[in-house]
Motif scaffolding. Sequence first.
Motif, PDB file in Angstrom:
ATOM      1  N   ALA A   1       0.059 -10.240  -2.927  1.00  0.00           N
ATOM      2  CA  ALA A   1       0.234  -9.155  -3.421  1.00  0.00           C
ATOM      3  C   ALA A   1       1.629  -8.572  -3.624  1.00  0.00           C
ATOM      4  CB  ALA A   1      -0.911  -8.011  -2.073  1.00  0.00           C
ATOM      5  N   GLY A   2       2.166  -8.984  -2.947  1.00  0.00           N
ATOM      6  CA  GLY A   2       3.439  -8.291  -3.293  1.00  0.00           C
ATOM      7  C   GLY A   2       3.925  -8.610  -4.511  1.00  0.00           C
TER       8      GLY A   2
ATOM      9  N   VAL B   1      10.165  -4.158  -3.644  1.00  0.00           N
ATOM     10  CA  VAL B   1       8.520  -4.317  -4.431  1.00  0.00           C
ATOM     11  C   VAL B   1       8.922  -2.551  -4.721  1.00  0.00           C
ATOM     12  CG1 VAL B   1       6.229  -4.482  -4.104  1.00  0.00           C
ATOM     13  CG2 VAL B   1       8.061  -6.052  -2.964  1.00  0.00           C
TER      14      VAL B   1
ATOM     15  N   TYR C   1       1.849  -7.851  -7.664  1.00  0.00           N
ATOM     16  CA  TYR C   1       2.162  -5.927  -8.052  1.00  0.00           C
ATOM     17  C   TYR C   1       3.078  -5.812  -9.119  1.00  0.00           C
ATOM     18  CZ  TYR C   1       3.676  -1.118  -7.800  1.00  0.00           C
ATOM     19  OH  TYR C   1       3.459   0.181  -7.749  1.00  0.00           O
TER      20      TYR C   1
ATOM     21  N   LEU D   1       0.827 -11.415   1.824  1.00  0.00           N
ATOM     22  CA  LEU D   1       1.356 -10.463   1.666  1.00  0.00           C
ATOM     23  C   LEU D   1       2.082 -10.482   0.834  1.00  0.00           C
ATOM     24  CD1 LEU D   1       2.435  -8.251   4.920  1.00  0.00           C
ATOM     25  CD2 LEU D   1       1.266  -7.246   3.066  1.00  0.00           C
TER      26      LEU D   1
ATOM     27  N   PHE E   1       4.423  -0.921   0.126  1.00  0.00           N
ATOM     28  CA  PHE E   1       3.987  -0.490  -1.575  1.00  0.00           C
ATOM     29  C   PHE E   1       2.810  -0.180  -1.925  1.00  0.00           C
ATOM     30  CE2 PHE E   1       0.982  -3.549  -3.430  1.00  0.00           C
ATOM     31  CZ  PHE E   1       1.637  -4.517  -2.682  1.00  0.00           C
TER      32      PHE E   1
END
Lengths: 261, 314
Positions: free
Chosen positions: A204-205, B255, A208, A201, B144
């Motif tokens: 990925a965050g 995020v 991103y 997680l 997100f």
Amino acid sequence: MKKKKILWAGIFITGFFLLILIVSFFYTPYPPNSMNGKEKFLAPCWAHWMGTDNFGRDIFSRVLAGLSTTFFVGISVTGIGAVFGTILGAFTGYFGGWLDEILMRINDALTAFPSILLALVFISILGTGKYNIILALGIIFIPSFARIVRGEFIRLKELDYVKSAKLMGAGKMHIMFVHILPNAMPALLSAITVGFNNAVLAEAGMSYLGIGVQPPDASLGKMLSEAQSFLFSAPWYVIFPGIVIILLILGFSFLSEGIGS
Amino acid sequence: MKFMIKKIITLVITLFFISIAAFLAFQIIPGDPVLSLLGMEATEGQIEAMREQLGLNEPLLIRYGNWVLGLLKGDFGLSYHYQIPVANLLKDKFPVTFALAGLTILFMFLSAFPLGLFYARFAEKKIGRVFQIINQTIMAIPSFFLGIIITLIFGLLLKWFTPGKYISYTESLTGFFGYLIAPAAAIAIPKTAMIVKFLQNSVLAQRQNDYVRTAFSKGNTENRVLYVHILKNACIPVVTILGMMIAEIMAGSIVVEQVFGLPGLGRLLVASIEARDYPVVQVIVIYIAATVVIVNGIVDILYRFLDPRIRVEA
């Protein structure tokens, strides 16, 4: 749902991902980075199961490449966290004393930071990139493992079998790593699966946000941020990488729940 | 009372640790902050004057002291990138992030309790098991990604809101909160699933207790035992994870602000990391960590008052 079924569901999903991960080392339908100007934004079809992106790259192949980055980061991070956390937790739990006190206070202060925030601090100092992410997240994950292992050691060191091993003249290291550690394994394994999920997680965050894994390394998080611009015209671009992340996390959380019982 | 004082002292010590960590972390970065401020063409004299002005010639300990005093007085130093005081940069970012966090907490509590009770009520039945699988799946969704999907469905397809068209709170308060609904939902939904699971486990654990058996033997109905007897006790442990959730919400907002183009602390943080604008990064990190620590402290104290058993022991 019965606990045993949950464990099997976890093994099935995770096993499936491991299988396609291994296959992807030898074979991907297309090279993940090869562009094709004639095949931009193709919807999912037989030739491209998950469609193509804005450069005409095959999304399925890119998801496979991203999956291997995700696994690499996840396993390395949990590895660093688990190894150092276990050593730290074993010593502090077994010996206690002032070192234990100090380390636990630092531990408390560290857990006040959301892990992604700490990782961002590390990244702003170290710079972005796959290895810096692993280093940052790995260090951040040490305290949570240390806490769990410490708790297990405190509980187990008072048990009779440890006391009799002591009476038989076993050395401290021998007692810690041969007698106690195997019995701390179930808790540790459960922590490892949770840790892996958190690492996935976080990676990925951060990817991103553009401060994680950098091109040419493929990353599911990075794909999601690229795909967001084409949300309306090519929804499959965002949906498939997202679903893969969800399933991956779901598999591991089933595993942890199954082990936890 | 003794407990309160002890708790507050620990809180202050933790905050002290955090400030030292945040200060030192940014001291080891290679590069001269004065050069970042003045640019490469600065003369020796200018550099020396700037160093003096920023107090960079003082020893480390004095600089730390000055920095902490500044923080407490609301003087956060100069942004390298924008060349304006960090405080001015942050001023209109705070309300966005805190409104987002507040709305998220509201959503979580409004939905977690009814769902958790429903889940506990039917845990042994088929519908309960289906619900468990759905709940577990929702827990696995990164906030997100959920934000992107909400944008796609409710923004682009149903047109309930216009993605990327943030409305400032100075412009219209209802418009502002209206725009925050989608990002707050994106953060709240996976976290709610977590609380629901926790609440359900807590209810199921309470069910084993003698007082529940007594309540049943007195002829109470299933519903009455659940809502009147068990709920009170099952809620207490849930309070403790509220503290943990604050950290998660803050992390989530970093995020999710990016997903929805919200001009909050998280977005400024990410932009500042990219621009290597360390004074800004430092202050935001401290603020988020301090918020988490203080809320956790309050939750701990609250917990004592909710559960008389712990109060007596203390």
